[in-house]
Design a protein around this motif. Sequence first.
Motif, PDB file in Angstrom:
ATOM      1  N   LYS A  38      42.568  45.955  45.221  1.00 18.49           N
ATOM      2  CA  LYS A  38      42.539  44.834  44.264  1.00 18.49           C
ATOM      3  C   LYS A  38      43.917  44.605  43.637  1.00 18.49           C
ATOM      4  O   LYS A  38      44.320  43.460  43.395  1.00 18.49           O
ATOM      5  CB  LYS A  38      41.500  45.109  43.173  1.00 18.49           C
ATOM      6  CG  LYS A  38      41.323  43.966  42.179  1.00 18.49           C
ATOM      7  CD  LYS A  38      40.177  44.253  41.231  1.00 18.49           C
ATOM      8  CE  LYS A  38      40.038  43.151  40.186  1.00 18.49           C
ATOM      9  NZ  LYS A  38      41.127  43.163  39.207  1.00 18.49           N
ATOM     10  N   ARG A  39      44.658  45.697  43.381  1.00 20.31           N
ATOM     11  CA  ARG A  39      46.012  45.530  42.826  1.00 20.31           C
ATOM     12  C   ARG A  39      46.916  44.799  43.807  1.00 20.31           C
ATOM     13  O   ARG A  39      47.758  43.990  43.410  1.00 20.31           O
ATOM     14  CB  ARG A  39      46.612  46.897  42.478  1.00 20.31           C
ATOM     15  CG  ARG A  39      46.083  47.482  41.175  1.00 20.31           C
ATOM     16  CD  ARG A  39      46.977  48.591  40.665  1.00 20.31           C
ATOM     17  NE  ARG A  39      46.980  49.740  41.547  1.00 20.31           N
ATOM     18  CZ  ARG A  39      46.115  50.752  41.457  1.00 20.31           C
ATOM     19  NH1 ARG A  39      45.171  50.724  40.527  1.00 20.31           N
ATOM     20  NH2 ARG A  39      46.192  51.775  42.280  1.00 20.31           N
ATOM     21  N   LYS A  40      46.715  45.072  45.074  1.00 24.11           N
ATOM     22  CA  LYS A  40      47.530  44.405  46.086  1.00 24.11           C
ATOM     23  C   LYS A  40      47.111  42.938  46.264  1.00 24.11           C
ATOM     24  O   LYS A  40      47.927  42.094  46.606  1.00 24.11           O
ATOM     25  CB  LYS A  40      47.421  45.144  47.428  1.00 24.11           C
ATOM     26  CG  LYS A  40      48.079  46.529  47.441  1.00 24.11           C
ATOM     27  CD  LYS A  40      47.875  47.204  48.793  1.00 24.11           C
ATOM     28  CE  LYS A  40      48.661  48.446  49.017  1.00 24.11           C
ATOM     29  NZ  LYS A  40      48.843  49.371  47.936  1.00 24.11           N
ATOM     30  N   ASP A  41      45.835  42.657  46.044  1.00 20.94           N
ATOM     31  CA  ASP A  41      45.311  41.285  46.181  1.00 20.94           C
ATOM     32  C   ASP A  41      44.191  41.090  45.156  1.00 20.94           C
ATOM     33  O   ASP A  41      43.033  41.384  45.431  1.00 20.94           O
ATOM     34  CB  ASP A  41      44.783  41.053  47.605  1.00 20.94           C
ATOM     35  CG  ASP A  41      44.221  39.647  47.785  1.00 20.94           C
ATOM     36  OD1 ASP A  41      44.353  38.825  46.850  1.00 20.94           O
ATOM     37  OD2 ASP A  41      43.644  39.370  48.855  1.00 20.94           O
ATOM     38  N   PRO A  42      44.527  40.609  43.942  1.00 19.27           N
ATOM     39  CA  PRO A  42      43.533  40.495  42.862  1.00 19.27           C
ATOM     40  C   PRO A  42      42.330  39.617  43.191  1.00 19.27           C
ATOM     41  O   PRO A  42      41.298  39.731  42.518  1.00 19.27           O
ATOM     42  CB  PRO A  42      44.344  39.867  41.714  1.00 19.27           C
ATOM     43  CG  PRO A  42      45.762  40.233  42.010  1.00 19.27           C
ATOM     44  CD  PRO A  42      45.874  40.210  43.506  1.00 19.27           C
ATOM     45  N   GLU A  43      42.435  38.778  44.202  1.00 17.53           N
ATOM     46  CA  GLU A  43      41.325  37.888  44.543  1.00 17.53           C
ATOM     47  C   GLU A  43      40.601  38.321  45.816  1.00 17.53           C
ATOM     48  O   GLU A  43      39.785  37.577  46.358  1.00 17.53           O
ATOM     49  CB  GLU A  43      41.831  36.451  44.700  1.00 17.53           C
ATOM     50  CG  GLU A  43      42.402  35.889  43.393  1.00 17.53           C
ATOM     51  CD  GLU A  43      42.905  34.461  43.557  1.00 17.53           C
ATOM     52  OE1 GLU A  43      42.882  33.944  44.704  1.00 17.53           O
ATOM     53  OE2 GLU A  43      43.312  33.862  42.547  1.00 17.53           O
ATOM     54  N   ASN A  44      40.866  39.534  46.260  1.00 15.22           N
ATOM     55  CA  ASN A  44      40.254  40.008  47.490  1.00 15.22           C
ATOM     56  C   ASN A  44      38.736  40.158  47.307  1.00 15.22           C
ATOM     57  O   ASN A  44      38.269  40.912  46.445  1.00 15.22           O
ATOM     58  CB  ASN A  44      40.866  41.351  47.893  1.00 15.22           C
ATOM     59  CG  ASN A  44      40.335  41.841  49.226  1.00 15.22           C
ATOM     60  OD1 ASN A  44      39.300  42.477  49.277  1.00 15.22           O
ATOM     61  ND2 ASN A  44      41.044  41.518  50.302  1.00 15.22           N
ATOM     62  N   LYS A  45      37.961  39.447  48.114  1.00 14.51           N
ATOM     63  CA  LYS A  45      36.511  39.385  47.891  1.00 14.51           C
ATOM     64  C   LYS A  45      35.826  40.733  48.129  1.00 14.51           C
ATOM     65  O   LYS A  45      34.865  41.080  47.435  1.00 14.51           O
ATOM     66  CB  LYS A  45      35.877  38.305  48.758  1.00 14.51           C
ATOM     67  CG  LYS A  45      35.923  38.545  50.252  1.00 14.51           C
ATOM     68  CD  LYS A  45      35.196  37.427  50.988  1.00 14.51           C
ATOM     69  CE  LYS A  45      35.123  37.724  52.488  1.00 14.51           C
ATOM     70  NZ  LYS A  45      34.389  36.665  53.212  1.00 14.51           N
ATOM     71  N   ASP A  46      36.304  41.518  49.112  1.00 11.60           N
ATOM     72  CA  ASP A  46      35.672  42.821  49.361  1.00 11.60           C
ATOM     73  C   ASP A  46      35.864  43.765  48.173  1.00 11.60           C
ATOM     74  O   ASP A  46      34.932  44.478  47.767  1.00 11.60           O
ATOM     75  CB  ASP A  46      36.249  43.453  50.628  1.00 11.60           C
ATOM     76  CG  ASP A  46      35.798  42.732  51.890  1.00 11.60           C
ATOM     77  OD1 ASP A  46      34.703  42.144  51.862  1.00 11.60           O
ATOM     78  OD2 ASP A  46      36.533  42.749  52.890  1.00 11.60           O
ATOM     79  N   SER A  47      37.080  43.758  47.613  1.00 11.65           N
ATOM     80  CA  SER A  47      37.345  44.619  46.457  1.00 11.65           C
ATOM     81  C   SER A  47      36.457  44.220  45.285  1.00 11.65           C
ATOM     82  O   SER A  47      35.825  45.074  44.641  1.00 11.65           O
ATOM     83  CB  SER A  47      38.815  44.495  46.037  1.00 11.65           C
ATOM     84  OG  SER A  47      39.665  44.715  47.120  1.00 11.65           O
ATOM     85  N   LEU A  48      36.412  42.928  44.989  1.00  9.98           N
ATOM     86  CA  LEU A  48      35.627  42.433  43.855  1.00  9.98           C
ATOM     87  C   LEU A  48      34.137  42.711  44.060  1.00  9.98           C
ATOM     88  O   LEU A  48      33.431  43.132  43.129  1.00  9.98           O
ATOM     89  CB  LEU A  48      35.873  40.934  43.658  1.00  9.98           C
ATOM     90  CG  LEU A  48      37.300  40.556  43.233  1.00  9.98           C
ATOM     91  CD1 LEU A  48      37.484  39.045  43.319  1.00  9.98           C
ATOM     92  CD2 LEU A  48      37.590  41.047  41.817  1.00  9.98           C
ATOM     93  N   HIS A  49      33.667  42.461  45.290  1.00 15.21           N
ATOM     94  CA  HIS A  49      32.256  42.677  45.627  1.00 15.21           C
ATOM     95  C   HIS A  49      31.851  44.128  45.335  1.00 15.21           C
ATOM     96  O   HIS A  49      30.923  44.390  44.563  1.00 15.21           O
ATOM     97  CB  HIS A  49      32.064  42.334  47.110  1.00 15.21           C
ATOM     98  CG  HIS A  49      30.671  42.571  47.625  1.00 15.21           C
ATOM     99  ND1 HIS A  49      30.222  42.020  48.794  1.00 15.21           N
ATOM    100  CD2 HIS A  49      29.645  43.318  47.170  1.00 15.21           C
ATOM    101  CE1 HIS A  49      28.973  42.402  49.009  1.00 15.21           C
ATOM    102  NE2 HIS A  49      28.607  43.195  48.037  1.00 15.21           N
ATOM    103  N   TYR A  50      32.565  45.066  45.946  1.00 15.70           N
ATOM    104  CA  TYR A  50      32.130  46.463  45.848  1.00 15.70           C
ATOM    105  C   TYR A  50      32.512  47.111  44.513  1.00 15.70           C
ATOM    106  O   TYR A  50      31.811  48.011  44.043  1.00 15.70           O
ATOM    107  CB  TYR A  50      32.652  47.265  47.044  1.00 15.70           C
ATOM    108  CG  TYR A  50      31.859  46.956  48.289  1.00 15.70           C
ATOM    109  CD1 TYR A  50      30.621  47.547  48.507  1.00 15.70           C
ATOM    110  CD2 TYR A  50      32.317  46.036  49.222  1.00 15.70           C
ATOM    111  CE1 TYR A  50      29.867  47.243  49.623  1.00 15.70           C
ATOM    112  CE2 TYR A  50      31.563  45.726  50.360  1.00 15.70           C
ATOM    113  CZ  TYR A  50      30.339  46.328  50.552  1.00 15.70           C
ATOM    114  OH  TYR A  50      29.586  46.014  51.663  1.00 15.70           O
ATOM    115  N   LEU A  51      33.594  46.649  43.874  1.00 14.42           N
ATOM    116  CA  LEU A  51      33.892  47.148  42.528  1.00 14.42           C
ATOM    117  C   LEU A  51      32.781  46.742  41.559  1.00 14.42           C
ATOM    118  O   LEU A  51      32.422  47.497  40.654  1.00 14.42           O
ATOM    119  CB  LEU A  51      35.243  46.617  42.037  1.00 14.42           C
ATOM    120  CG  LEU A  51      36.472  47.416  42.473  1.00 14.42           C
ATOM    121  CD1 LEU A  51      37.749  46.676  42.095  1.00 14.42           C
ATOM    122  CD2 LEU A  51      36.479  48.817  41.856  1.00 14.42           C
ATOM    123  N   GLY A  52      32.246  45.529  41.772  1.00 16.80           N
ATOM    124  CA  GLY A  52      31.114  45.099  40.959  1.00 16.80           C
ATOM    125  C   GLY A  52      29.946  46.052  41.105  1.00 16.80           C
ATOM    126  O   GLY A  52      29.325  46.467  40.113  1.00 16.80           O
TER     127      GLY A  52
END
Length: 494
Positions: free
Chosen positions: A70-84
């Motif tokens: 997410k730090r490398k790409d704040p809008e990355n959908k996989d990061s946001l999905h699974y961090l949620g």
Amino acid sequence: MDFISQEIEKSMTLIFSENDKKIKNGIKNLTNLSKKSMTMQDKINLSNGKGIGYYFLEDKRSRKYLQIAKRKDPENKDSLHYLGHVEFNEQNYLKAKEHFQNYLKKNPNDAHILTELGVTHYHLENLIESQKKLEKALEINKDEIEAHHYLAHIFEQKENDSKVIEHYDKILDLDKGNINILMHKAWHHYNTQQVDDASKIIEQLEKKLTKMDYAIHSQIYEMRGNMLFDKHEIKKSRENYDQAIIKDHNNYDAKEALAHLEWNWGDGKKALKLFRELKSQEHIEDSTYNEIQQTNHIPRTEEDILKEINRDKIRESQNFELKTTMYCPVRKKESGKYNEKELKAFAEKETIPEVFKTIIAFLNTDGGDLIIGIQELPFKKIYGVEFDFKLIGGNDWDKWNRKTSEMITTQIGYDARKLIDIRPIDYPNEEGNIVTLAWIKVPDGKNSIGYTFDKDGRAFERIGAATFEMTAEKIHNIMMNRNNQNDRNTIYKK
């Protein structure tokens, strides 16, 4: 696609295999690849892959790698999905909401994440927003089972029975063998007093269950226990609650129901054991447990007492009181520094009856616990009964206990004294020194010895966290009722 990208994709196939061994191999492959030179996008995909893999393995390292991506790409959908999902599972609902909302800014029609956001709002007790998100998810995909499930819960709270059943039935259309939803539907019927409908469902449900469906078997026994209890069939109700607990030792609702049943109609020791287990497992909050203690006259344990006095602000109540000392009003001095002359001068004043007023009030109300040696106002201070030791000579608990017992007998009588238990508690004061607190356990004495009066003929009662002298009129009525009861008993004996 270059070699690194191909290897990451192969590893992701392993990670999404739903096989723990393959997932671990996928993570291992990604770890080995991380030592090689690669593009920024490959680094993001690799970190996400490890984060997702650890998420599937329920490993806490998941958050670390998803945050790197997410730090490398704040809008990355996989990061946001699974961090949620990670934050939701840790019950960090505000953080989960933030991740899901950011995901939906780029992917507004993802029914699954809309559902997860709706469920997150539900746990944040924002039912209006929860309902909006769940209904929007169903507009996109009417087969989102979790959305139907939580909408049923929302409509249960709104007491919209037809909508509750509608959503449960839609789940059952999609998944006819869903035994958990059938059980939810049965509970809804039971809770809305549609007992016949609930009975039909659990009878049908039993035919679908295997021996391994322990939790559902347990809930069926629990519900039957409730139904039998409602009919005042106490023995059969108890048998069903016992079976519910045998089937699922973590069925705390059945344990609580059985505890109440045993306390009122059966084994008091068994009830106490169940209540205390419920508290230790945090199935019931301290305030609820305290209410149960007071309502059912359940005596406190030493653990309960220590929990009360460990609070920064100790709360006195109808059945809990603190006194700084038996023989000296220590709270009149803030510093707590006294000389012998001062102590004796204080002790000559009429301070002793204050303690006995509380003891009499407990005996005349619902019982209670009196702790000697703690000042609660204007600030909390631990003194112990060491000040009293100085007044009676020596540093001796046994001598203090004997003197106090004699004075209780003198003030309120031998019959009342026999009911009272006095015991020491070792406790550290602010300086870390161990002092002795006196714990005076007072039961409700009305049923065993009647109302209690002091040697001057005064009676006291407990109202809230205060002690009040009973009025002459109230005492007169008590005595009249007692005389009338004696007359009735005499007539009956004849």
